[in-house]
Motif scaffolding. Structure first.
Motif, PDB file in Angstrom:
ATOM      1  N   HIS A 122      32.358 -18.412 119.696  1.00  0.00           N
ATOM      2  CA  HIS A 122      32.422 -17.243 120.570  1.00  0.00           C
ATOM      3  C   HIS A 122      31.804 -16.005 119.919  1.00  0.00           C
ATOM      4  CE1 HIS A 122      34.086 -14.469 123.558  1.00  0.00           C
ATOM      5  NE2 HIS A 122      34.606 -13.770 122.566  1.00  0.00           N
ATOM      6  N   LEU A 123      31.982 -15.825 118.641  1.00  0.00           N
ATOM      7  CA  LEU A 123      31.489 -14.601 118.010  1.00  0.00           C
ATOM      8  C   LEU A 123      29.963 -14.529 118.048  1.00  0.00           C
ATOM      9  CD1 LEU A 123      30.305 -14.866 114.807  1.00  0.00           C
ATOM     10  CD2 LEU A 123      32.688 -15.484 114.422  1.00  0.00           C
ATOM     11  N   PHE A 124      29.286 -15.669 118.172  1.00  0.00           N
ATOM     12  CA  PHE A 124      27.838 -15.679 118.372  1.00  0.00           C
ATOM     13  C   PHE A 124      27.471 -15.710 119.855  1.00  0.00           C
ATOM     14  CE2 PHE A 124      28.008 -17.617 114.051  1.00  0.00           C
ATOM     15  CZ  PHE A 124      27.269 -16.647 113.391  1.00  0.00           C
ATOM     16  N   ARG A 125      28.324 -16.342 120.668  1.00  0.00           N
ATOM     17  CA  ARG A 125      28.046 -16.418 122.103  1.00  0.00           C
ATOM     18  C   ARG A 125      28.026 -15.025 122.722  1.00  0.00           C
ATOM     19  NH1 ARG A 125      25.680 -16.710 125.706  1.00  0.00           N
ATOM     20  NH2 ARG A 125      25.886 -17.871 127.653  1.00  0.00           N
ATOM     21  N   VAL A 126      28.839 -14.126 122.183  1.00  0.00           N
ATOM     22  CA  VAL A 126      28.859 -12.733 122.633  1.00  0.00           C
ATOM     23  C   VAL A 126      27.471 -12.105 122.484  1.00  0.00           C
ATOM     24  CG1 VAL A 126      29.751 -10.440 122.021  1.00  0.00           C
ATOM     25  CG2 VAL A 126      31.314 -12.380 122.171  1.00  0.00           C
ATOM     26  N   VAL A 127      26.824 -12.379 121.366  1.00  0.00           N
ATOM     27  CA  VAL A 127      25.494 -11.823 121.115  1.00  0.00           C
ATOM     28  C   VAL A 127      24.458 -12.482 122.015  1.00  0.00           C
ATOM     29  CG1 VAL A 127      23.759 -11.316 119.360  1.00  0.00           C
ATOM     30  CG2 VAL A 127      26.184 -11.391 118.728  1.00  0.00           C
ATOM     31  N   ALA A 128      24.560 -13.791 122.184  1.00  0.00           N
ATOM     32  CA  ALA A 128      23.620 -14.498 123.064  1.00  0.00           C
ATOM     33  C   ALA A 128      23.715 -13.972 124.491  1.00  0.00           C
ATOM     34  CB  ALA A 128      23.896 -15.998 123.020  1.00  0.00           C
ATOM     35  N   ALA A 129      24.936 -13.666 124.942  1.00  0.00           N
ATOM     36  CA  ALA A 129      25.125 -13.128 126.291  1.00  0.00           C
ATOM     37  C   ALA A 129      24.475 -11.752 126.424  1.00  0.00           C
ATOM     38  CB  ALA A 129      26.610 -13.059 126.630  1.00  0.00           C
ATOM     39  N   PHE A 130      24.571 -10.935 125.386  1.00  0.00           N
ATOM     40  CA  PHE A 130      23.884  -9.638 125.391  1.00  0.00           C
ATOM     41  C   PHE A 130      22.377  -9.840 125.507  1.00  0.00           C
ATOM     42  CE2 PHE A 130      21.331  -6.811 122.717  1.00  0.00           C
ATOM     43  CZ  PHE A 130      21.477  -5.616 123.409  1.00  0.00           C
TER      44      PHE A 130
ATOM     45  N   ALA B  77      22.659 -18.928 113.436  1.00  0.00           N
ATOM     46  CA  ALA B  77      21.391 -18.550 112.820  1.00  0.00           C
ATOM     47  C   ALA B  77      20.289 -18.453 113.871  1.00  0.00           C
ATOM     48  CB  ALA B  77      21.013 -19.553 111.736  1.00  0.00           C
ATOM     49  N   GLY B  78      20.339 -19.353 114.861  1.00  0.00           N
ATOM     50  CA  GLY B  78      19.367 -19.283 115.949  1.00  0.00           C
ATOM     51  C   GLY B  78      19.542 -18.029 116.789  1.00  0.00           C
ATOM     52  N   VAL B  79      20.807 -17.670 117.062  1.00  0.00           N
ATOM     53  CA  VAL B  79      21.081 -16.438 117.811  1.00  0.00           C
ATOM     54  C   VAL B  79      20.604 -15.228 117.018  1.00  0.00           C
ATOM     55  CG1 VAL B  79      22.895 -14.961 118.761  1.00  0.00           C
ATOM     56  CG2 VAL B  79      23.018 -17.441 119.082  1.00  0.00           C
TER      57      VAL B  79
ATOM     58  N   TRP C 229      14.033  -9.940 119.222  1.00  0.00           N
ATOM     59  CA  TRP C 229      14.143  -8.948 120.293  1.00  0.00           C
ATOM     60  C   TRP C 229      13.982  -7.544 119.733  1.00  0.00           C
ATOM     61  CZ3 TRP C 229      18.566  -5.601 120.356  1.00  0.00           C
ATOM     62  CH2 TRP C 229      18.487  -4.625 121.355  1.00  0.00           C
ATOM     63  N   TRP C 230      14.670  -7.246 118.636  1.00  0.00           N
ATOM     64  CA  TRP C 230      14.607  -5.898 118.083  1.00  0.00           C
ATOM     65  C   TRP C 230      13.185  -5.556 117.625  1.00  0.00           C
ATOM     66  CZ3 TRP C 230      17.554  -1.826 118.456  1.00  0.00           C
ATOM     67  CH2 TRP C 230      17.312  -0.736 117.618  1.00  0.00           C
ATOM     68  N   ALA C 231      12.477  -6.526 117.063  1.00  0.00           N
ATOM     69  CA  ALA C 231      11.139  -6.291 116.532  1.00  0.00           C
ATOM     70  C   ALA C 231      10.080  -6.203 117.631  1.00  0.00           C
ATOM     71  CB  ALA C 231      10.769  -7.390 115.542  1.00  0.00           C
ATOM     72  N   HIS C 232      10.270  -6.962 118.708  1.00  0.00           N
ATOM     73  CA  HIS C 232       9.192  -7.087 119.690  1.00  0.00           C
ATOM     74  C   HIS C 232       9.597  -6.811 121.139  1.00  0.00           C
ATOM     75  CE1 HIS C 232       7.027  -8.915 116.376  1.00  0.00           C
ATOM     76  NE2 HIS C 232       7.949  -9.861 116.263  1.00  0.00           N
ATOM     77  N   GLY C 233      10.902  -6.669 121.416  1.00  0.00           N
ATOM     78  CA  GLY C 233      11.360  -6.539 122.795  1.00  0.00           C
ATOM     79  C   GLY C 233      11.514  -5.093 123.236  1.00  0.00           C
ATOM     80  N   ASP C 234      12.087  -4.930 124.427  1.00  0.00           N
ATOM     81  CA  ASP C 234      12.336  -3.615 125.005  1.00  0.00           C
ATOM     82  C   ASP C 234      13.699  -3.121 124.517  1.00  0.00           C
ATOM     83  OD1 ASP C 234      12.731  -1.361 126.519  1.00  0.00           O
ATOM     84  OD2 ASP C 234      12.274  -2.297 128.450  1.00  0.00           O
ATOM     85  N   THR C 235      13.689  -2.157 123.625  1.00  0.00           N
ATOM     86  CA  THR C 235      14.926  -1.646 123.034  1.00  0.00           C
ATOM     87  C   THR C 235      15.255  -0.242 123.525  1.00  0.00           C
ATOM     88  OG1 THR C 235      13.733  -0.811 121.089  1.00  0.00           O
ATOM     89  CG2 THR C 235      14.606  -3.066 120.960  1.00  0.00           C
ATOM     90  N   GLU C 236      14.708   0.150 124.666  1.00  0.00           N
ATOM     91  CA  GLU C 236      14.976   1.471 125.230  1.00  0.00           C
ATOM     92  C   GLU C 236      16.472   1.653 125.459  1.00  0.00           C
ATOM     93  OE1 GLU C 236      15.299   5.024 126.558  1.00  0.00           O
ATOM     94  OE2 GLU C 236      13.356   4.302 125.823  1.00  0.00           O
ATOM     95  N   ALA C 237      17.065   2.639 124.791  1.00  0.00           N
ATOM     96  CA  ALA C 237      18.522   2.802 124.787  1.00  0.00           C
ATOM     97  C   ALA C 237      19.104   3.045 126.170  1.00  0.00           C
ATOM     98  CB  ALA C 237      18.910   3.952 123.852  1.00  0.00           C
TER      99      ALA C 237
END
Length: 201
Positions: free
Chosen positions: A81-89, A121-123, A130-138
Motif C-alpha cells: 500500500h505505501l507504494f500503491r499510494v504513489v502509483a495512484a498519484f 523500485a518500479g514505482v 515523471w519529475w524529470a520529464h513530465g508536467d509538474t505544474e503545481a
C-alpha cells in the motif's frame, strides 16, 4: 456521502480530505495548503520510497500475514500500500481519476518483501521519470474522488500518506525484534501534516 472522513453542517457536507477545503468550509481565518514546495515534496517522497525499499526485506517472511495494530491489514498489504499510494498519484497526474478502490488493492497472497520492494523500485523509477520529464505544474488540477485537487496538494497528501506508512513499518520491525538503522527521523516528517500518532488511537 459514501465514505469517511466527512465534515457536515446542516445539509451541507464535504469530504475531510483537503485541509484547504476544511478551512474554507468552516470559515476559519487560518493559513492552509502545503508548507513544502513541490521540489521539497518530491525529495521527501523519493527519500521515503528509498527507505522503504531498504526496510521491507528486513521483515521475516513468516510475519507477513500478521495484522497491523487496530485494523485488518496484514504487514504484506501495508508494504504494498505505501507504494500503491504513489502509483495512484502518478495515475491521477496522467488523467485517471483517483478513487478509493486504488488504495484497497492487495499484493499477491504469496508476495514476499523482495517482490514488493521490486514493485516499489518500479514505482520510484516512474516517479523520478515523471519529475524529470513530465508536467509538474503545481496548480494543475488532478481528478480525485473528493473533487479536483491541485497537483501541489495531492503531492503533499501522497508524500505524508506514504511517509506515515514507512514510519509504521519501522515500528513494526522494532515490534518484531528486528534491528535497523532508522533511516528516517523527525526532521524528515517536519512541515508535513502527519498524524501525531504512528497508529490510530
Amino acid at each position: 456521502m459514501r465514505s469517511v472522513p466527512v465534515l457536515s453542517r446542516g445539509k451541507d457536507f464535504i469530504f475531510g480530505q483537503s485541509t484547504r477545503e476544511i478551512v474554507a468550509f468552516l470559515g476559519l481565518q487560518e493559513k492552509s495548503g502545503p508548507e513544502l514546495s513541490p521540489p521539497e515534496l518530491y525529495a521527501r517522497l523519493d527519500k521515503f520510497m528509498t527507505a522503504a525499499i531498504g526496510l521491507l526485506p528486513l521483515m521475516p517472511e513468516e510475519k507477513l500475514h500478521v495484522h497491523v495494530p487496530g485494523r485488518p491489514r496484514s504487514y504484506r498489504a501495508l508494504a504494498f500500500h505505501l507504494f500503491r499510494v504513489v502509483a495512484a498519484f502518478l495515475d491521477a497526474q496522467q488523467g485517471t481519476t483517483l478513487v478509493q478502490a486504488a488504495f484497497r488493492e492487495e499484493p499477491a497472497a504469496d508476495a514476499g518483501m523482495a517482490d514488493v520492494a521490486a514493485y516499489g523500485a518500479g514505482v520510484q523509477t516512474r516517479f523520478r521519470d515523471w519529475w524529470a520529464h513530465g508536467d509538474t505544474e503545481a496548480a494543475r488540477l488532478l481528478p480525485t474522488y473528493y473533487g479536483d485537487q491541485s497537483l501541489h496538494e495531492l503531492l503533499e497528501r501522497t508524500t505524508w500518506h506514504s511517509g506515515q506508512h514507512v514510519r509504521q513499518w519501522m515500528m513494526l520491525l522494532e515490534r518484531e525484534g528486528v534491528a535497523h538503522d532508522r533511516p528516517l527521523g523527525e526532521a524528515d516528517f517536519a512541515r508535513l501534516p502527519m498524524p501525531a500518532n504512528v497508529w490510530d488511537g
